[in-house]
Write an enzyme that holds these catalytic residues in place. Sequence first.
Site, PDB file in Angstrom:
ATOM      1  N   LYS A  65      92.378  25.818   8.514  1.00  0.00           N
ATOM      2  CA  LYS A  65      92.288  25.340   9.889  1.00  0.00           C
ATOM      3  C   LYS A  65      91.142  26.045  10.638  1.00  0.00           C
ATOM      4  O   LYS A  65      90.580  27.036  10.131  1.00  0.00           O
ATOM      5  CB  LYS A  65      93.641  25.572  10.584  1.00  0.00           C
ATOM      6  CG  LYS A  65      94.797  24.789   9.937  1.00  0.00           C
ATOM      7  CD  LYS A  65      96.111  24.990  10.693  1.00  0.00           C
ATOM      8  CE  LYS A  65      97.248  24.193  10.058  1.00  0.00           C
ATOM      9  NZ  LYS A  65      98.492  24.250  10.868  1.00  0.00           N
ATOM     10  N   TYR A  69      98.287  14.049  12.001  1.00  0.00           N
ATOM     11  CA  TYR A  69      99.574  14.618  12.399  1.00  0.00           C
ATOM     12  C   TYR A  69     100.476  13.599  13.099  1.00  0.00           C
ATOM     13  O   TYR A  69     101.368  13.988  13.874  1.00  0.00           O
ATOM     14  CB  TYR A  69      99.351  15.837  13.308  1.00  0.00           C
ATOM     15  CG  TYR A  69      99.054  17.124  12.558  1.00  0.00           C
ATOM     16  CD1 TYR A  69      99.976  17.665  11.656  1.00  0.00           C
ATOM     17  CD2 TYR A  69      97.861  17.820  12.766  1.00  0.00           C
ATOM     18  CE1 TYR A  69      99.717  18.852  10.986  1.00  0.00           C
ATOM     19  CE2 TYR A  69      97.596  19.018  12.095  1.00  0.00           C
ATOM     20  CZ  TYR A  69      98.534  19.526  11.205  1.00  0.00           C
ATOM     21  OH  TYR A  69      98.285  20.699  10.545  1.00  0.00           O
ATOM     22  N   ARG A  75     102.826  25.673  -0.664  1.00  0.00           N
ATOM     23  CA  ARG A  75     103.740  26.004   0.449  1.00  0.00           C
ATOM     24  C   ARG A  75     104.212  27.458   0.342  1.00  0.00           C
ATOM     25  O   ARG A  75     104.312  28.173   1.343  1.00  0.00           O
ATOM     26  CB  ARG A  75     104.949  25.059   0.452  1.00  0.00           C
ATOM     27  CG  ARG A  75     104.632  23.593   0.699  1.00  0.00           C
ATOM     28  CD  ARG A  75     104.187  23.265   2.095  1.00  0.00           C
ATOM     29  NE  ARG A  75     105.122  23.662   3.134  1.00  0.00           N
ATOM     30  CZ  ARG A  75     104.961  23.330   4.426  1.00  0.00           C
ATOM     31  NH1 ARG A  75     103.931  22.595   4.820  1.00  0.00           N
ATOM     32  NH2 ARG A  75     105.825  23.733   5.314  1.00  0.00           N
ATOM     33  N   THR A 125     105.923  28.533   8.764  1.00  0.00           N
ATOM     34  CA  THR A 125     105.056  28.011   9.831  1.00  0.00           C
ATOM     35  C   THR A 125     104.742  29.081  10.874  1.00  0.00           C
ATOM     36  O   THR A 125     103.592  29.240  11.285  1.00  0.00           O
ATOM     37  CB  THR A 125     105.754  26.818  10.521  1.00  0.00           C
ATOM     38  OG1 THR A 125     106.142  25.877   9.523  1.00  0.00           O
ATOM     39  CG2 THR A 125     104.835  26.154  11.530  1.00  0.00           C
ATOM     40  N   ARG A 145      99.918  33.218   5.760  1.00  0.00           N
ATOM     41  CA  ARG A 145     100.202  33.233   7.196  1.00  0.00           C
ATOM     42  C   ARG A 145     100.632  34.618   7.671  1.00  0.00           C
ATOM     43  O   ARG A 145     100.237  35.067   8.754  1.00  0.00           O
ATOM     44  CB  ARG A 145     101.239  32.160   7.528  1.00  0.00           C
ATOM     45  CG  ARG A 145     100.611  30.760   7.533  1.00  0.00           C
ATOM     46  CD  ARG A 145     101.626  29.663   7.515  1.00  0.00           C
ATOM     47  NE  ARG A 145     101.053  28.356   7.849  1.00  0.00           N
ATOM     48  CZ  ARG A 145     101.740  27.217   7.763  1.00  0.00           C
ATOM     49  NH1 ARG A 145     102.993  27.210   7.367  1.00  0.00           N
ATOM     50  NH2 ARG A 145     101.154  26.070   8.070  1.00  0.00           N
ATOM     51  N   ASN A 162      97.836  28.999  12.603  1.00  0.00           N
ATOM     52  CA  ASN A 162      98.461  29.620  11.427  1.00  0.00           C
ATOM     53  C   ASN A 162      97.661  29.399  10.145  1.00  0.00           C
ATOM     54  O   ASN A 162      98.214  29.355   9.050  1.00  0.00           O
ATOM     55  CB  ASN A 162      99.911  29.157  11.288  1.00  0.00           C
ATOM     56  CG  ASN A 162     100.028  27.649  11.128  1.00  0.00           C
ATOM     57  OD1 ASN A 162      99.023  26.960  11.005  1.00  0.00           O
ATOM     58  ND2 ASN A 162     101.249  27.144  11.089  1.00  0.00           N
ATOM     59  N   HIS A 186      97.065  24.632   6.170  1.00  0.00           N
ATOM     60  CA  HIS A 186      97.983  23.489   6.043  1.00  0.00           C
ATOM     61  C   HIS A 186      98.218  23.219   4.559  1.00  0.00           C
ATOM     62  O   HIS A 186      97.324  23.400   3.738  1.00  0.00           O
ATOM     63  CB  HIS A 186      97.364  22.238   6.684  1.00  0.00           C
ATOM     64  CG  HIS A 186      98.105  20.977   6.330  1.00  0.00           C
ATOM     65  ND1 HIS A 186      99.208  20.544   7.046  1.00  0.00           N
ATOM     66  CD2 HIS A 186      97.951  20.089   5.310  1.00  0.00           C
ATOM     67  CE1 HIS A 186      99.677  19.432   6.485  1.00  0.00           C
ATOM     68  NE2 HIS A 186      98.924  19.136   5.436  1.00  0.00           N
ATOM     69  N   GLU A 231      98.171  12.148   2.798  1.00  0.00           N
ATOM     70  CA  GLU A 231      97.161  13.073   3.307  1.00  0.00           C
ATOM     71  C   GLU A 231      95.904  13.139   2.443  1.00  0.00           C
ATOM     72  O   GLU A 231      94.799  13.277   2.972  1.00  0.00           O
ATOM     73  CB  GLU A 231      97.771  14.478   3.429  1.00  0.00           C
ATOM     74  CG  GLU A 231      98.819  14.554   4.535  1.00  0.00           C
ATOM     75  CD  GLU A 231      99.455  15.928   4.660  1.00  0.00           C
ATOM     76  OE1 GLU A 231     100.189  16.139   5.640  1.00  0.00           O
ATOM     77  OE2 GLU A 231      99.228  16.805   3.786  1.00  0.00           O
TER      78      GLU A 231
HETATM   79  P1  IDP Z   1     103.863  23.330   8.539  1.00  0.00           P
HETATM   80  O1  IDP Z   1     102.375  23.377   8.802  1.00  0.00           O
HETATM   81  O2  IDP Z   1     104.408  24.658   8.137  1.00  0.00           O
HETATM   82  O3  IDP Z   1     104.260  22.209   7.606  1.00  0.00           O
HETATM   83  P2  IDP Z   1     104.908  21.661  10.694  1.00  0.00           P
HETATM   84  O4  IDP Z   1     106.280  21.781  11.248  1.00  0.00           O
HETATM   85  O5  IDP Z   1     104.604  20.493   9.821  1.00  0.00           O
HETATM   86  O6  IDP Z   1     104.570  23.037   9.960  1.00  0.00           O
HETATM   87  O7  IDP Z   1     103.916  21.674  11.943  1.00  0.00           O
HETATM   88  C1  IDP Z   1     102.565  21.319  11.776  1.00  0.00           C
HETATM   89  C2  IDP Z   1     101.705  22.316  12.511  1.00  0.00           C
HETATM   90  O8  IDP Z   1     101.982  22.212  13.905  1.00  0.00           O
HETATM   91  C3  IDP Z   1     101.986  23.783  12.185  1.00  0.00           C
HETATM   92  O9  IDP Z   1     101.332  24.238  11.025  1.00  0.00           O
HETATM   93  C4  IDP Z   1     101.470  24.472  13.421  1.00  0.00           C
HETATM   94  O10 IDP Z   1     100.048  24.568  13.427  1.00  0.00           O
HETATM   95  C5  IDP Z   1     101.888  23.504  14.501  1.00  0.00           C
HETATM   96  N1  IDP Z   1     103.217  23.831  15.071  1.00  0.00           N
HETATM   97  C6  IDP Z   1     104.438  23.683  14.487  1.00  0.00           C
HETATM   98  N2  IDP Z   1     105.440  24.066  15.296  1.00  0.00           N
HETATM   99  C7  IDP Z   1     104.831  24.467  16.443  1.00  0.00           C
HETATM  100  C8  IDP Z   1     105.333  24.995  17.687  1.00  0.00           C
HETATM  101  O11 IDP Z   1     106.529  25.161  17.903  1.00  0.00           O
HETATM  102  N3  IDP Z   1     104.395  25.313  18.632  1.00  0.00           N
HETATM  103  C9  IDP Z   1     103.046  25.138  18.435  1.00  0.00           C
HETATM  104  N4  IDP Z   1     102.543  24.646  17.284  1.00  0.00           N
HETATM  105  C10 IDP Z   1     103.420  24.329  16.293  1.00  0.00           C
HETATM  106 MG    MG Z   2     104.090  20.155   7.853  1.00  0.00          MG
END
Ligand code: IDP
Ligand code: MG
Length: 138
Positions: A9, A49, A85, A91, A102, A112, A115, A126
């Site tokens: 990212k 997204y 993962r 996350t 992370r 973070n 992805h 994707e």
């Molecule tokens: P992941 O990347 O671990 O699969 P997802 O739930 O799919 O997590 O969320 C996608 C992305 O959205 C996360 O990697 C993060 O950058 C962002 N994100 C997820 N939850 C939050 C939140 O509660 N606040 C702000 N950003 C979030």
């Molecule tokens: Mg995700």
Amino acid sequence: MERTLSIVKPDGVKKNIIGEVIKRFEKNGLKVVGLKLANLSKKEAEGFYAVHKSRPFFESLTGFMSSGPVALMVLSGDNAIKKVRDLMGATDPKNAAPGTIRKDFADSIEANIVHGSDGPDTAAFEIPYFFNALEIFE
Ligand code: IDP
Ligand code: MG
């Protein structure tokens, strides 16, 4: 053999750790079979997204994801989706296990670093979102 999409990212690119992330993937048996830099438009980030469209963080997330260049990659290997993962970690970096990308590098739940597709259906959406068949080599 399985394929997955990973993204370093904008925060990871700014921190100059594209190589560090790729090294962790390669060390764990994954092969980079597609790779490029891109600066996503807001619209491209929103499409990527789309599954999170109704979440409160959608606007901020898609703004962040289009705020600078990202490194897009297709990884191939045994169990590639889960492997990536696991190497990423949770996350929210506060909840990420020691030794994960992370935990080691992320500043916040949004910024973070990395992805990874979360399942076969997601990977199937994707990968072609960013790569055509001629851009994948294996
Ligand atoms: P992941 O990347 O671990 O699969 P997802 O739930 O799919 O997590 O969320 C996608 C992305 O959205 C996360 O990697 C993060 O950058 C962002 N994100 C997820 N939850 C939050 C939140 O509660 N606040 C702000 N950003 C979030
Ligand atoms: Mg995700």
